[in-house]
Design an enzyme around this catalytic site. Structure first.
Site, PDB file in Angstrom:
ATOM      1  CG  HIS A 124      70.291  41.640 -38.886  1.00 19.73           C
ATOM      2  ND1 HIS A 124      71.086  41.185 -40.126  1.00 19.73           N
ATOM      3  CD2 HIS A 124      70.015  43.154 -38.522  1.00 19.73           C
ATOM      4  CE1 HIS A 124      70.353  42.413 -40.667  1.00 19.73           C
ATOM      5  NE2 HIS A 124      69.950  43.499 -39.902  1.00 19.73           N
ATOM      6  CB  THR A 125      66.287  41.111 -33.286  1.00 20.35           C
ATOM      7  OG1 THR A 125      66.228  39.542 -33.700  1.00 20.35           O
ATOM      8  CG2 THR A 125      65.533  41.658 -33.327  1.00 20.35           C
TER       9      THR A 125
END
Length: 302
Positions: free
Chosen positions: A52-53
Protein backbone atom coordinates in the site's frame (compact mmCIF):
# COMPACT_ATOMS: atom_id res chain seq x y z
CA UNK A 1 15.12 -37.61 46.34
CA UNK A 2 17.68 -35.26 44.81
CA UNK A 3 16.62 -32.70 42.27
CA UNK A 4 18.22 -33.24 38.87
CA UNK A 5 18.57 -29.86 37.13
CA UNK A 6 18.86 -31.63 33.74
CA UNK A 7 15.17 -32.49 34.01
CA UNK A 8 14.48 -28.84 33.36
CA UNK A 9 17.45 -27.72 31.33
CA UNK A 10 17.61 -30.45 28.68
CA UNK A 11 14.10 -30.05 27.17
CA UNK A 12 14.42 -26.28 27.08
CA UNK A 13 17.87 -26.38 25.59
CA UNK A 14 16.72 -28.71 22.83
CA UNK A 15 13.73 -26.53 22.08
CA UNK A 16 15.93 -23.48 22.05
CA UNK A 17 18.19 -25.12 19.51
CA UNK A 18 15.21 -25.88 17.27
CA UNK A 19 14.07 -22.29 17.52
CA UNK A 20 17.54 -21.01 16.75
CA UNK A 21 17.54 -23.11 13.57
CA UNK A 22 14.26 -21.52 12.58
CA UNK A 23 15.41 -18.01 13.42
CA UNK A 24 15.79 -16.80 9.84
CA UNK A 25 17.50 -13.69 8.58
CA UNK A 26 14.34 -11.60 8.51
CA UNK A 27 13.86 -12.22 12.29
CA UNK A 28 10.82 -14.46 12.06
CA UNK A 29 10.98 -16.30 15.39
CA UNK A 30 9.15 -19.48 14.35
CA UNK A 31 10.13 -23.18 14.44
CA UNK A 32 11.73 -24.52 11.25
CA UNK A 33 9.99 -27.34 9.45
CA UNK A 34 10.20 -29.00 6.05
CA UNK A 35 6.46 -29.51 5.62
CA UNK A 36 4.53 -27.42 3.09
CA UNK A 37 2.18 -26.19 5.78
CA UNK A 38 5.07 -25.03 7.92
CA UNK A 39 6.73 -23.31 4.98
CA UNK A 40 3.53 -21.34 4.48
CA UNK A 41 3.41 -20.59 8.19
CA UNK A 42 7.03 -19.44 8.28
CA UNK A 43 6.35 -16.83 5.61
CA UNK A 44 5.99 -13.54 7.44
CA UNK A 45 3.94 -10.82 5.77
CA UNK A 46 6.31 -8.25 7.22
CA UNK A 47 9.10 -9.64 5.03
CA UNK A 48 7.16 -8.72 1.87
CA UNK A 49 7.37 -5.32 0.20
CA UNK A 50 4.67 -2.92 1.29
CA UNK A 51 1.62 -3.30 -0.92
CA UNK A 52 0.00 0.00 0.00
CA UNK A 53 1.07 3.56 -0.62
CA UNK A 54 2.69 5.23 2.37
CA UNK A 55 3.71 8.37 0.47
CA UNK A 56 2.95 9.19 -3.16
CA UNK A 57 5.91 9.02 -5.54
CA UNK A 58 4.55 9.69 -9.04
CA UNK A 59 1.94 12.42 -8.67
CA UNK A 60 -0.28 14.78 -10.62
CA UNK A 61 -1.05 18.29 -9.47
CA UNK A 62 -4.14 20.50 -9.68
CA UNK A 63 -7.55 19.79 -11.17
CA UNK A 64 -9.89 22.75 -11.63
CA UNK A 65 -13.57 22.81 -12.50
CA UNK A 66 -16.53 25.13 -12.72
CA UNK A 67 -20.17 25.13 -13.64
CA UNK A 68 -21.46 27.31 -16.44
CA UNK A 69 -24.79 27.93 -18.11
CA UNK A 70 -25.01 24.72 -20.12
CA UNK A 71 -22.98 22.30 -18.02
CA UNK A 72 -19.65 21.77 -16.28
CA UNK A 73 -16.02 22.02 -17.38
CA UNK A 74 -12.78 20.53 -15.99
CA UNK A 75 -9.11 21.14 -16.74
CA UNK A 76 -5.98 19.25 -15.67
CA UNK A 77 -2.46 19.21 -17.03
CA UNK A 78 -0.74 16.10 -18.41
CA UNK A 79 2.30 16.01 -16.14
CA UNK A 80 3.09 13.21 -13.71
CA UNK A 81 6.04 14.18 -11.54
CA UNK A 82 8.47 11.61 -10.14
CA UNK A 83 9.23 13.44 -6.93
CA UNK A 84 10.40 16.83 -8.21
CA UNK A 85 11.27 15.52 -11.69
CA UNK A 86 8.86 16.31 -14.55
CA UNK A 87 9.00 12.68 -15.65
CA UNK A 88 5.83 11.79 -17.59
CA UNK A 89 4.29 14.44 -19.82
CA UNK A 90 1.38 12.63 -21.46
CA UNK A 91 -0.74 11.40 -18.55
CA UNK A 92 -4.48 11.91 -18.90
CA UNK A 93 -5.94 12.73 -15.50
CA UNK A 94 -9.48 13.45 -16.67
CA UNK A 95 -11.54 10.32 -17.25
CA UNK A 96 -14.94 9.70 -18.76
CA UNK A 97 -17.25 7.54 -16.65
CA UNK A 98 -20.41 6.46 -18.43
CA UNK A 99 -22.20 8.87 -20.73
CA UNK A 100 -22.87 11.74 -18.33
CA UNK A 101 -19.86 12.02 -16.01
CA UNK A 102 -16.21 13.03 -16.08
CA UNK A 103 -13.77 12.94 -13.19
CA UNK A 104 -10.45 14.71 -12.68
CA UNK A 105 -7.93 13.16 -10.32
CA UNK A 106 -4.88 14.66 -8.63
CA UNK A 107 -2.37 12.88 -6.43
CA UNK A 108 -0.81 9.44 -6.78
CA UNK A 109 -0.92 8.11 -10.35
CA UNK A 110 -0.96 4.42 -9.37
CA UNK A 111 -4.00 5.05 -7.18
CA UNK A 112 -5.55 6.96 -10.10
CA UNK A 113 -5.19 3.83 -12.22
CA UNK A 114 -6.75 1.74 -9.45
CA UNK A 115 -9.74 4.09 -9.27
CA UNK A 116 -10.07 3.97 -13.05
CA UNK A 117 -10.26 0.17 -12.93
CA UNK A 118 -12.88 0.31 -10.16
CA UNK A 119 -15.05 2.67 -12.19
CA UNK A 120 -14.67 0.56 -15.33
CA UNK A 121 -15.91 -2.48 -13.41
CA UNK A 122 -18.77 -0.46 -11.97
CA UNK A 123 -19.96 0.79 -15.36
CA UNK A 124 -19.70 -2.69 -16.89
CA UNK A 125 -21.73 -4.29 -14.10
CA UNK A 126 -24.32 -1.50 -14.32
CA UNK A 127 -24.60 -1.94 -18.08
CA UNK A 128 -24.93 -5.71 -17.76
CA UNK A 129 -27.74 -5.30 -15.21
CA UNK A 130 -29.88 -3.70 -17.95
CA UNK A 131 -32.42 -2.54 -15.38
CA UNK A 132 -33.09 0.86 -16.93
CA UNK A 133 -31.13 2.79 -14.30
CA UNK A 134 -28.34 5.11 -15.42
CA UNK A 135 -25.32 6.09 -13.36
CA UNK A 136 -25.14 9.85 -13.14
CA UNK A 137 -22.47 12.06 -11.58
CA UNK A 138 -24.16 12.08 -8.18
CA UNK A 139 -24.10 8.27 -8.04
CA UNK A 140 -20.41 8.19 -9.05
CA UNK A 141 -19.72 10.88 -6.44
CA UNK A 142 -21.42 8.87 -3.68
CA UNK A 143 -19.66 5.67 -4.76
CA UNK A 144 -16.23 7.31 -4.68
CA UNK A 145 -16.91 8.87 -1.28
CA UNK A 146 -17.62 5.38 0.12
CA UNK A 147 -14.52 3.91 -1.54
CA UNK A 148 -12.24 6.65 -0.22
CA UNK A 149 -13.67 6.53 3.30
CA UNK A 150 -13.46 2.73 3.36
CA UNK A 151 -9.80 2.77 2.40
CA UNK A 152 -9.06 5.55 4.87
CA UNK A 153 -10.70 3.50 7.64
CA UNK A 154 -8.39 0.59 6.81
CA UNK A 155 -5.38 2.92 7.22
CA UNK A 156 -4.61 2.32 3.55
CA UNK A 157 -5.93 5.44 1.80
CA UNK A 158 -5.97 6.17 -1.89
CA UNK A 159 -3.77 9.27 -2.09
CA UNK A 160 -5.96 11.28 -4.41
CA UNK A 161 -8.20 14.31 -4.61
CA UNK A 162 -11.06 13.77 -7.04
CA UNK A 163 -13.35 16.22 -8.81
CA UNK A 164 -16.58 14.69 -10.13
CA UNK A 165 -18.50 16.62 -12.78
CA UNK A 166 -21.45 15.93 -15.02
CA UNK A 167 -25.12 16.39 -15.70
CA UNK A 168 -27.68 14.17 -14.05
CA UNK A 169 -29.61 12.32 -16.76
CA UNK A 170 -33.38 12.58 -16.93
CA UNK A 171 -34.80 9.24 -15.80
CA UNK A 172 -38.31 7.99 -15.37
CA UNK A 173 -39.41 8.23 -11.79
CA UNK A 174 -42.60 8.16 -9.77
CA UNK A 175 -43.39 11.59 -8.37
CA UNK A 176 -45.33 11.46 -5.11
CA UNK A 177 -47.49 14.32 -3.80
CA UNK A 178 -45.02 14.77 -0.94
CA UNK A 179 -42.23 15.73 -3.33
CA UNK A 180 -41.82 19.46 -3.80
CA UNK A 181 -41.22 20.76 -7.34
CA UNK A 182 -37.73 21.90 -6.37
CA UNK A 183 -36.84 18.45 -5.02
CA UNK A 184 -38.27 16.76 -8.09
CA UNK A 185 -36.21 18.99 -10.40
CA UNK A 186 -33.06 18.47 -8.34
CA UNK A 187 -33.45 14.73 -8.54
CA UNK A 188 -34.09 14.75 -12.25
CA UNK A 189 -31.56 16.89 -14.03
CA UNK A 190 -28.95 19.51 -13.43
CA UNK A 191 -25.21 20.20 -13.57
CA UNK A 192 -23.21 18.67 -10.74
CA UNK A 193 -19.71 19.40 -9.46
CA UNK A 194 -18.35 17.64 -6.37
CA UNK A 195 -15.10 16.92 -4.52
CA UNK A 196 -13.84 13.80 -2.73
CA UNK A 197 -10.46 13.53 -0.98
CA UNK A 198 -8.41 10.70 0.51
CA UNK A 199 -10.22 10.94 3.85
CA UNK A 200 -13.65 10.60 2.26
CA UNK A 201 -14.41 14.29 2.83
CA UNK A 202 -16.98 15.50 0.31
CA UNK A 203 -18.63 18.73 -0.77
CA UNK A 204 -20.16 20.23 -3.89
CA UNK A 205 -19.85 23.81 -5.15
CA UNK A 206 -20.04 25.85 -8.38
CA UNK A 207 -16.22 25.96 -8.49
CA UNK A 208 -13.67 23.44 -7.21
CA UNK A 209 -9.89 23.20 -7.42
CA UNK A 210 -7.39 20.74 -5.93
CA UNK A 211 -3.69 20.94 -5.15
CA UNK A 212 -2.07 24.33 -5.66
CA UNK A 213 -5.19 25.35 -7.54
CA UNK A 214 -7.10 25.49 -4.26
CA UNK A 215 -4.96 28.50 -3.32
CA UNK A 216 -4.24 30.11 -6.69
CA UNK A 217 -7.15 29.25 -9.00
CA UNK A 218 -10.11 29.50 -6.64
CA UNK A 219 -10.03 33.35 -6.47
CA UNK A 220 -10.13 33.57 -10.27
CA UNK A 221 -12.90 31.00 -10.50
CA UNK A 222 -15.02 32.69 -7.84
CA UNK A 223 -14.59 36.07 -9.46
CA UNK A 224 -16.32 34.70 -12.57
CA UNK A 225 -19.03 32.67 -10.82
CA UNK A 226 -19.99 34.35 -7.54
CA UNK A 227 -23.58 35.43 -6.87
CA UNK A 228 -24.86 32.70 -9.22
CA UNK A 229 -23.07 34.34 -12.16
CA UNK A 230 -22.23 30.84 -13.40
CA UNK A 231 -25.89 30.39 -14.38
CA UNK A 232 -25.42 32.93 -17.19
CA UNK A 233 -21.78 32.13 -17.97
CA UNK A 234 -21.27 31.10 -21.59
CA UNK A 235 -19.03 28.18 -22.55
CA UNK A 236 -16.47 30.42 -24.26
CA UNK A 237 -16.19 32.64 -21.21
CA UNK A 238 -15.86 29.62 -18.93
CA UNK A 239 -13.05 28.33 -21.12
CA UNK A 240 -11.24 31.68 -20.88
CA UNK A 241 -11.43 31.48 -17.09
CA UNK A 242 -9.95 27.96 -17.11
CA UNK A 243 -7.18 29.04 -19.49
CA UNK A 244 -6.27 31.92 -17.19
CA UNK A 245 -6.19 29.56 -14.21
CA UNK A 246 -3.93 27.10 -16.05
CA UNK A 247 -1.59 29.97 -17.00
CA UNK A 248 -1.31 31.13 -13.39
CA UNK A 249 -0.66 27.59 -12.22
CA UNK A 250 2.03 27.09 -14.85
CA UNK A 251 3.74 30.27 -13.66
CA UNK A 252 3.50 29.46 -9.97
CA UNK A 253 3.29 25.68 -9.51
CA UNK A 254 6.61 23.91 -10.08
CA UNK A 255 4.76 20.61 -10.67
CA UNK A 256 2.58 21.89 -13.52
CA UNK A 257 2.94 21.79 -17.30
CA UNK A 258 1.74 23.99 -20.15
CA UNK A 259 0.00 21.05 -21.76
CA UNK A 260 -3.43 20.20 -20.47
CA UNK A 261 -6.79 18.65 -21.21
CA UNK A 262 -10.13 20.44 -21.00
CA UNK A 263 -13.28 18.31 -20.77
CA UNK A 264 -16.88 19.41 -20.54
CA UNK A 265 -20.30 17.89 -20.10
CA UNK A 266 -23.03 20.02 -21.65
CA UNK A 267 -26.70 19.83 -22.48
CA UNK A 268 -27.35 19.92 -26.21
CA UNK A 269 -30.34 21.65 -27.80
CA UNK A 270 -31.93 21.84 -31.22
CA UNK A 271 -32.80 24.98 -33.17
CA UNK A 272 -35.96 25.47 -31.18
CA UNK A 273 -34.07 25.34 -27.89
CA UNK A 274 -35.43 21.97 -26.83
CA UNK A 275 -32.99 19.67 -25.05
CA UNK A 276 -31.69 16.85 -27.23
CA UNK A 277 -29.34 15.12 -24.81
CA UNK A 278 -26.02 15.36 -23.00
CA UNK A 279 -22.64 15.51 -24.75
CA UNK A 280 -19.18 14.83 -23.31
CA UNK A 281 -16.27 16.40 -25.19
CA UNK A 282 -12.51 16.38 -24.63
CA UNK A 283 -9.97 18.90 -25.92
CA UNK A 284 -6.50 17.45 -25.50
CA UNK A 285 -2.98 18.87 -25.84
CA UNK A 286 -4.12 22.39 -25.04
CA UNK A 287 -1.73 25.19 -24.07
CA UNK A 288 -1.76 28.89 -23.25
CA UNK A 289 0.51 31.74 -24.35
CA UNK A 290 3.01 32.66 -21.65
CA UNK A 291 5.43 35.57 -21.23
CA UNK A 292 8.89 35.01 -19.77
CA UNK A 293 10.72 38.15 -20.96
CA UNK A 294 11.05 39.34 -17.37
CA UNK A 295 13.29 36.36 -16.61
CA UNK A 296 16.06 37.66 -18.90
CA UNK A 297 16.93 40.25 -16.27
CA UNK A 298 17.18 37.65 -13.52
CA UNK A 299 20.65 36.56 -12.46
CA UNK A 300 21.41 32.98 -13.50
CA UNK A 301 18.54 32.68 -15.99
CA UNK A 302 20.87 31.92 -18.91
Amino acid sequence: MSLNHLTFTEPWSHKGEDLRQGYVADRNFVPASSSAAAVSYNHDVASDPRTHTTSPIVTGTSVIGLKYKDGVMLAADNLASYGSMARFRDIERILKVGDHTIIGIGGDISDLQYIENLLNQLTISERDAADGHILGPEQIYEYLSRVMYNRRSKMNPLWNAIVVAGINPVTRRIVTPAMTPSLEQKNRQGAFLGFVDLLGTTYSAPVIATGMGSAMAIPLLRKATDNDAWKTLEADDARKVLDECMKVLFYRDARSLNKFTVAKVASTTDESGASTGIAVTFEKDQSVATQWAFAEKQYGYK
